[in-house]
Design an enzyme around this catalytic site. Structure first.
Site, PDB file in Angstrom:
ATOM      1  N   ASN A  40     -62.596  39.506 -45.517  1.00  0.00           N
ATOM      2  CA  ASN A  40     -63.129  40.865 -45.597  1.00  0.00           C
ATOM      3  C   ASN A  40     -63.226  41.370 -47.034  1.00  0.00           C
ATOM      4  OD1 ASN A  40     -61.310  41.081 -42.707  1.00  0.00           O
ATOM      5  ND2 ASN A  40     -63.477  41.554 -42.675  1.00  0.00           N
ATOM      6  N   LEU A  41     -64.128  42.315 -47.207  1.00  0.00           N
ATOM      7  CA  LEU A  41     -64.431  42.801 -48.557  1.00  0.00           C
ATOM      8  C   LEU A  41     -63.217  43.401 -49.268  1.00  0.00           C
ATOM      9  CD1 LEU A  41     -66.494  43.474 -50.762  1.00  0.00           C
ATOM     10  CD2 LEU A  41     -66.968  45.613 -49.548  1.00  0.00           C
ATOM     11  N   TYR A  88     -66.078  35.651 -31.393  1.00  0.00           N
ATOM     12  CA  TYR A  88     -65.086  36.727 -31.559  1.00  0.00           C
ATOM     13  C   TYR A  88     -65.604  38.025 -30.928  1.00  0.00           C
ATOM     14  CZ  TYR A  88     -62.760  40.711 -33.680  1.00  0.00           C
ATOM     15  OH  TYR A  88     -62.119  41.914 -33.855  1.00  0.00           O
ATOM     16  N   SER A 124     -64.180  46.564 -31.232  1.00  0.00           N
ATOM     17  CA  SER A 124     -64.743  46.456 -32.584  1.00  0.00           C
ATOM     18  C   SER A 124     -66.209  46.846 -32.588  1.00  0.00           C
ATOM     19  CB  SER A 124     -64.606  44.995 -33.031  1.00  0.00           C
ATOM     20  OG  SER A 124     -65.364  44.773 -34.200  1.00  0.00           O
ATOM     21  N   LYS A 179     -64.424  40.473 -27.435  1.00  0.00           N
ATOM     22  CA  LYS A 179     -64.205  41.929 -27.352  1.00  0.00           C
ATOM     23  C   LYS A 179     -65.051  42.519 -26.233  1.00  0.00           C
ATOM     24  CE  LYS A 179     -61.186  42.367 -30.628  1.00  0.00           C
ATOM     25  NZ  LYS A 179     -59.787  42.663 -30.273  1.00  0.00           N
ATOM     26  N   ASN A 196     -50.305  35.749 -37.298  1.00  0.00           N
ATOM     27  CA  ASN A 196     -51.038  36.230 -38.477  1.00  0.00           C
ATOM     28  C   ASN A 196     -50.284  37.374 -39.150  1.00  0.00           C
ATOM     29  OD1 ASN A 196     -53.306  35.983 -40.189  1.00  0.00           O
ATOM     30  ND2 ASN A 196     -54.225  37.815 -39.294  1.00  0.00           N
ATOM     31  N   LYS A 209     -58.965  37.408 -35.054  1.00  0.00           N
ATOM     32  CA  LYS A 209     -60.038  38.310 -35.500  1.00  0.00           C
ATOM     33  C   LYS A 209     -61.005  37.735 -36.523  1.00  0.00           C
ATOM     34  CE  LYS A 209     -57.474  40.346 -39.306  1.00  0.00           C
ATOM     35  NZ  LYS A 209     -57.233  41.497 -40.135  1.00  0.00           N
ATOM     36  N   ASP A 268     -45.446  35.660 -27.328  1.00  0.00           N
ATOM     37  CA  ASP A 268     -46.888  35.624 -27.127  1.00  0.00           C
ATOM     38  C   ASP A 268     -47.310  36.519 -25.958  1.00  0.00           C
ATOM     39  OD1 ASP A 268     -49.063  33.271 -28.133  1.00  0.00           O
ATOM     40  OD2 ASP A 268     -49.596  34.472 -26.377  1.00  0.00           O
TER      41      ASP A 268
HETATM   42  P1  NAD Z   1     -53.897  41.201 -37.585  1.00  0.00           P
HETATM   43  O1  NAD Z   1     -54.178  39.743 -37.462  1.00  0.00           O
HETATM   44  O2  NAD Z   1     -53.273  41.706 -38.821  1.00  0.00           O
HETATM   45  O3  NAD Z   1     -53.009  41.692 -36.343  1.00  0.00           O
HETATM   46  C1  NAD Z   1     -53.032  41.061 -35.079  1.00  0.00           C
HETATM   47  C2  NAD Z   1     -51.590  40.722 -34.714  1.00  0.00           C
HETATM   48  O4  NAD Z   1     -51.579  40.105 -33.432  1.00  0.00           O
HETATM   49  C3  NAD Z   1     -50.958  39.738 -35.702  1.00  0.00           C
HETATM   50  O5  NAD Z   1     -49.708  40.258 -36.131  1.00  0.00           O
HETATM   51  C4  NAD Z   1     -50.786  38.462 -34.904  1.00  0.00           C
HETATM   52  O6  NAD Z   1     -49.626  37.741 -35.288  1.00  0.00           O
HETATM   53  C5  NAD Z   1     -50.704  38.988 -33.481  1.00  0.00           C
HETATM   54  N1  NAD Z   1     -51.157  38.053 -32.445  1.00  0.00           N
HETATM   55  C6  NAD Z   1     -52.292  37.316 -32.418  1.00  0.00           C
HETATM   56  N2  NAD Z   1     -52.371  36.605 -31.274  1.00  0.00           N
HETATM   57  C7  NAD Z   1     -51.264  36.927 -30.559  1.00  0.00           C
HETATM   58  C8  NAD Z   1     -50.777  36.539 -29.283  1.00  0.00           C
HETATM   59  N3  NAD Z   1     -51.449  35.659 -28.532  1.00  0.00           N
HETATM   60  N4  NAD Z   1     -49.600  37.055 -28.860  1.00  0.00           N
HETATM   61  C9  NAD Z   1     -48.908  37.928 -29.622  1.00  0.00           C
HETATM   62  N5  NAD Z   1     -49.319  38.330 -30.831  1.00  0.00           N
HETATM   63  C10 NAD Z   1     -50.492  37.850 -31.286  1.00  0.00           C
HETATM   64  O7  NAD Z   1     -55.275  41.950 -37.299  1.00  0.00           O
HETATM   65  P2  NAD Z   1     -55.629  43.493 -37.397  1.00  0.00           P
HETATM   66  O8  NAD Z   1     -56.645  43.661 -38.443  1.00  0.00           O
HETATM   67  O9  NAD Z   1     -54.407  44.315 -37.438  1.00  0.00           O
HETATM   68  O10 NAD Z   1     -56.381  43.675 -36.014  1.00  0.00           O
HETATM   69  C11 NAD Z   1     -55.718  44.150 -34.857  1.00  0.00           C
HETATM   70  C12 NAD Z   1     -56.692  44.216 -33.702  1.00  0.00           C
HETATM   71  O11 NAD Z   1     -57.802  45.023 -34.051  1.00  0.00           O
HETATM   72  C13 NAD Z   1     -57.266  42.841 -33.323  1.00  0.00           C
HETATM   73  O12 NAD Z   1     -57.382  42.800 -31.917  1.00  0.00           O
HETATM   74  C14 NAD Z   1     -58.642  42.846 -33.968  1.00  0.00           C
HETATM   75  O13 NAD Z   1     -59.548  42.043 -33.272  1.00  0.00           O
HETATM   76  C15 NAD Z   1     -59.022  44.328 -33.851  1.00  0.00           C
HETATM   77  N6  NAD Z   1     -59.988  44.746 -34.868  1.00  0.00           N
HETATM   78  C16 NAD Z   1     -59.719  44.532 -36.193  1.00  0.00           C
HETATM   79  C17 NAD Z   1     -60.654  44.906 -37.156  1.00  0.00           C
HETATM   80  C18 NAD Z   1     -60.415  44.656 -38.614  1.00  0.00           C
HETATM   81  O14 NAD Z   1     -61.376  44.640 -39.373  1.00  0.00           O
HETATM   82  N7  NAD Z   1     -59.192  44.463 -39.068  1.00  0.00           N
HETATM   83  C19 NAD Z   1     -61.835  45.529 -36.753  1.00  0.00           C
HETATM   84  C20 NAD Z   1     -62.076  45.735 -35.396  1.00  0.00           C
HETATM   85  C21 NAD Z   1     -61.129  45.339 -34.447  1.00  0.00           C
HETATM   86  C1  WQD Z   2     -68.215  44.126 -45.386  1.00  0.00           C
HETATM   87  C2  WQD Z   2     -69.414  44.010 -46.312  1.00  0.00           C
HETATM   88  C3  WQD Z   2     -70.325  41.791 -46.388  1.00  0.00           C
HETATM   89  C4  WQD Z   2     -66.836  39.931 -48.288  1.00  0.00           C
HETATM   90  C5  WQD Z   2     -65.940  42.206 -40.184  1.00  0.00           C
HETATM   91  C6  WQD Z   2     -66.080  41.642 -38.804  1.00  0.00           C
HETATM   92  C7  WQD Z   2     -65.975  42.743 -37.794  1.00  0.00           C
HETATM   93  C8  WQD Z   2     -64.724  43.594 -38.006  1.00  0.00           C
HETATM   94  C9  WQD Z   2     -64.572  44.028 -39.415  1.00  0.00           C
HETATM   95  C10 WQD Z   2     -63.010  42.773 -36.577  1.00  0.00           C
HETATM   96  C11 WQD Z   2     -70.555  43.155 -45.740  1.00  0.00           C
HETATM   97  C12 WQD Z   2     -69.760  42.188 -47.740  1.00  0.00           C
HETATM   98  C13 WQD Z   2     -67.702  40.842 -47.720  1.00  0.00           C
HETATM   99  C14 WQD Z   2     -67.172  39.352 -49.543  1.00  0.00           C
HETATM  100  C15 WQD Z   2     -69.194  40.648 -49.562  1.00  0.00           C
HETATM  101  N1  WQD Z   2     -63.531  42.847 -37.707  1.00  0.00           N
HETATM  102  N2  WQD Z   2     -68.868  41.191 -48.339  1.00  0.00           N
HETATM  103  N3  WQD Z   2     -68.339  39.738 -50.121  1.00  0.00           N
HETATM  104  O1  WQD Z   2     -68.546  41.859 -41.886  1.00  0.00           O
HETATM  105  O2  WQD Z   2     -68.647  44.388 -41.721  1.00  0.00           O
HETATM  106  O3  WQD Z   2     -66.990  43.144 -40.398  1.00  0.00           O
HETATM  107  O4  WQD Z   2     -64.693  42.898 -40.289  1.00  0.00           O
HETATM  108  O5  WQD Z   2     -63.422  43.219 -35.547  1.00  0.00           O
HETATM  109  O6  WQD Z   2     -65.971  42.125 -36.561  1.00  0.00           O
HETATM  110  O7  WQD Z   2     -67.338  41.019 -38.688  1.00  0.00           O
HETATM  111  O8  WQD Z   2     -66.669  43.294 -42.820  1.00  0.00           O
HETATM  112  O9  WQD Z   2     -65.313  43.275 -44.879  1.00  0.00           O
HETATM  113  O10 WQD Z   2     -66.284  41.099 -44.018  1.00  0.00           O
HETATM  114  O11 WQD Z   2     -67.805  42.809 -44.985  1.00  0.00           O
HETATM  115  O12 WQD Z   2     -70.251  40.957 -50.130  1.00  0.00           O
HETATM  116  O13 WQD Z   2     -66.447  38.508 -50.089  1.00  0.00           O
HETATM  117  O14 WQD Z   2     -68.997  43.345 -47.511  1.00  0.00           O
HETATM  118  O15 WQD Z   2     -71.498  41.049 -46.532  1.00  0.00           O
HETATM  119  O16 WQD Z   2     -71.753  43.728 -46.173  1.00  0.00           O
HETATM  120  P1  WQD Z   2     -67.846  43.117 -41.718  1.00  0.00           P
HETATM  121  P2  WQD Z   2     -66.426  42.562 -44.190  1.00  0.00           P
END
Ligand code: NAD
Ligand code: WQD
Length: 332
Positions: A197-198, A147, A123, A151, A34, A83, A57
């Site tokens: 995501n938003l 998902y 998360s 976690k 990703n 994610k 990986d």
């Molecule tokens: P991202 O997808 O940009 O980054 C994840 C990275 O991990 C990617 O570069 C992907 O290529 C790599 N990857 C996935 N599976 C792999 C594997 N099996 N081996 C090696 N590499 C692998 O996502 P992000 O937003 O940077 O999120 C990073 C971490 O934070 C994730 O674990 C996600 O669940 C967690 N997280 C993200 C959010 C969010 O909203 N972005 C919120 C809470 C938690």
């Molecule tokens: C934010 C707000 C939507 C998109 C997600 C995952 C969570 C974490 C973070 C990894 C909400 C609204 C969104 C759109 C909208 N990721 N929305 N129109 O749902 O809080 O969290 O990302 O761990 O696990 O569930 O984030 O950015 O998707 O949404 O109205 O096109 O924006 O309903 O209120 P969320 P989000």
């Protein structure tokens, strides 16, 4: 040496930039499922030097062993994983395999290398529909998607691991809603396909890549009827990881910490902030709620402030300005 799994991704690349800024050595392992080498190239440009990178990986045991030996890894920031909530509902096995089995392989390799310091990307989704806001780390966990459950499963494994061997130093960081980008404009979020995501969706609407934002629900029990979340600037989040590593260096503990700002922003407030930062109009339409969404979610950040001495300092306007700058660079 710090191993950053998933270091080519959105949050990981910002953590690497922050590690470089504070003079810590790190090595990246990422399978680029990703992300792309372009992100690694940009990170190298940002930090001004070559970054050790392994394309592979986290489930590849032989590769892990090689990395631990070659780089004398002493701690790990583990972000590698999948994610997307929707994708996890459609294909939970991939999520169990990447997120849970991947972590088991990593932990086993860490034990073999006698490396017992881990910062894990959890998360706020583990709280599900929490009863009280702001939500504290002691609130009951009840993830509602596969998902989110991955976690939680990993968090429970880490708790068991620390109970079995207190030499492990573990920080389980529960991120709220990471947003924004590095102010250099060199790194940011690059979602593949339609963003879930938003913030990335908003950026694409403002730039004209998409015609309008669909607001999921206008009838929530919130001040303006739209969902309220705790958006945290990704650079603040990155700084929180360095603070967590510093804490673990002095404290052999298993800690759970919310990383958020402590305040909530509605979808309509976010649209207004983004329109202001980009000086573009952001057309939107209010539609039905998205299944699985909660009305409100924001963090109690007291514990992180107390034990890490860390708090988020960047505001919504900066988050939107930085996300917009990155959107313009990304589009070229
Ligand atoms: P991202 O997808 O940009 O980054 C994840 C990275 O991990 C990617 O570069 C992907 O290529 C790599 N990857 C996935 N599976 C792999 C594997 N099996 N081996 C090696 N590499 C692998 O996502 P992000 O937003 O940077 O999120 C990073 C971490 O934070 C994730 O674990 C996600 O669940 C967690 N997280 C993200 C959010 C969010 O909203 N972005 C919120 C809470 C938690
Ligand atoms: C934010 C707000 C939507 C998109 C997600 C995952 C969570 C974490 C973070 C990894 C909400 C609204 C969104 C759109 C909208 N990721 N929305 N129109 O749902 O809080 O969290 O990302 O761990 O696990 O569930 O984030 O950015 O998707 O949404 O109205 O096109 O924006 O309903 O209120 P969320 P989000």
């Amino acid at each position: 040496m710090i191993l950053v799994t998933g270091g080519a991704g959105y949050i990981g690349s910002h953590i690497c930039a922050e590690l470089a800024r504070v003079g810590r050595d790190f090595v990246i392992l990422d399978n680029l499922s990703n992300s792309s080498m372009d992100a690694v190239d940009r990170l190298q440009q940002l930090v001004g030097r070559a970054v050790p990178f392994h394309a592979g990986d986290v489930r590849d045991t032989a590769l892990l062993d090689r990395i631990f030996t070659e780089h004398a890894v002493s701690s790990v920031i583990h972000l590698a994983g999948l994610k997307s909530v929707a994708e996890s509902v459609a294909n939970p096995i991939d999520y169990f395999d990447n997120n849970v089995a991947g972590t088991v392989r990593l932990l086993a390799a860490m034990r073999r290398a006698d490396c017992k310091t881990l910062v894990f990307s959890s998360s706020a989704t583990v709280y599900g529909a929490a009863a009280t806001m702001p939500v504290t780390e002691d609130a009951p966990c009840m993830a509602v998607s596969p998902y989110g459950r991955t976690k939680l499963m990993v968090e429970e494994m880490l708790s068991d691991l620390h109970a079995s061997d207190p030499a492990w130093r573990i920080a389980r960081l529960r991120y709220f809603n990471p947003a924004g980008a590095h102010e250099s404009g060199l790194i940011g979020e690059s979602p593949r396909g339609t963003p879930n995501n938003l913030m990335p969706y908003l950026a694409q609407v403002a730039s004209g890549e998409r015609s309008a934002l669909t607001v999921f629900g206008g009838d929530y029990p919130t001040p303006d009827g739209t969902g309220v979340r705790d958006y945290i600037h990704v650079v603040d989040l990155a700084e929180g990881h360095v603070a967590a590593l510093d804490f673990l260096a002095d404290n052999p503990q298993d800690v759970v910490l919310n990383l958020g700002t402590g305040s909530g922003t509605s979808v309509l407030e976010m649209i207004a902030a983004f329109a202001k930062a980009s000086a573009r109009s952001v057309p939107f339409e209010i539609a039905a709620r998205r299944p699985g969404d909660v009305a409100t979610c924001f963090a109690d950040v007291g514990r992180a402030r107390r034990i890490l001495g860390w708090t988020a300092t960047r505001d919504l306007d900066q988050m939107c300005r930085d996300a917009w700058r990155w959107q313009l660079v990304r589009k070229g």
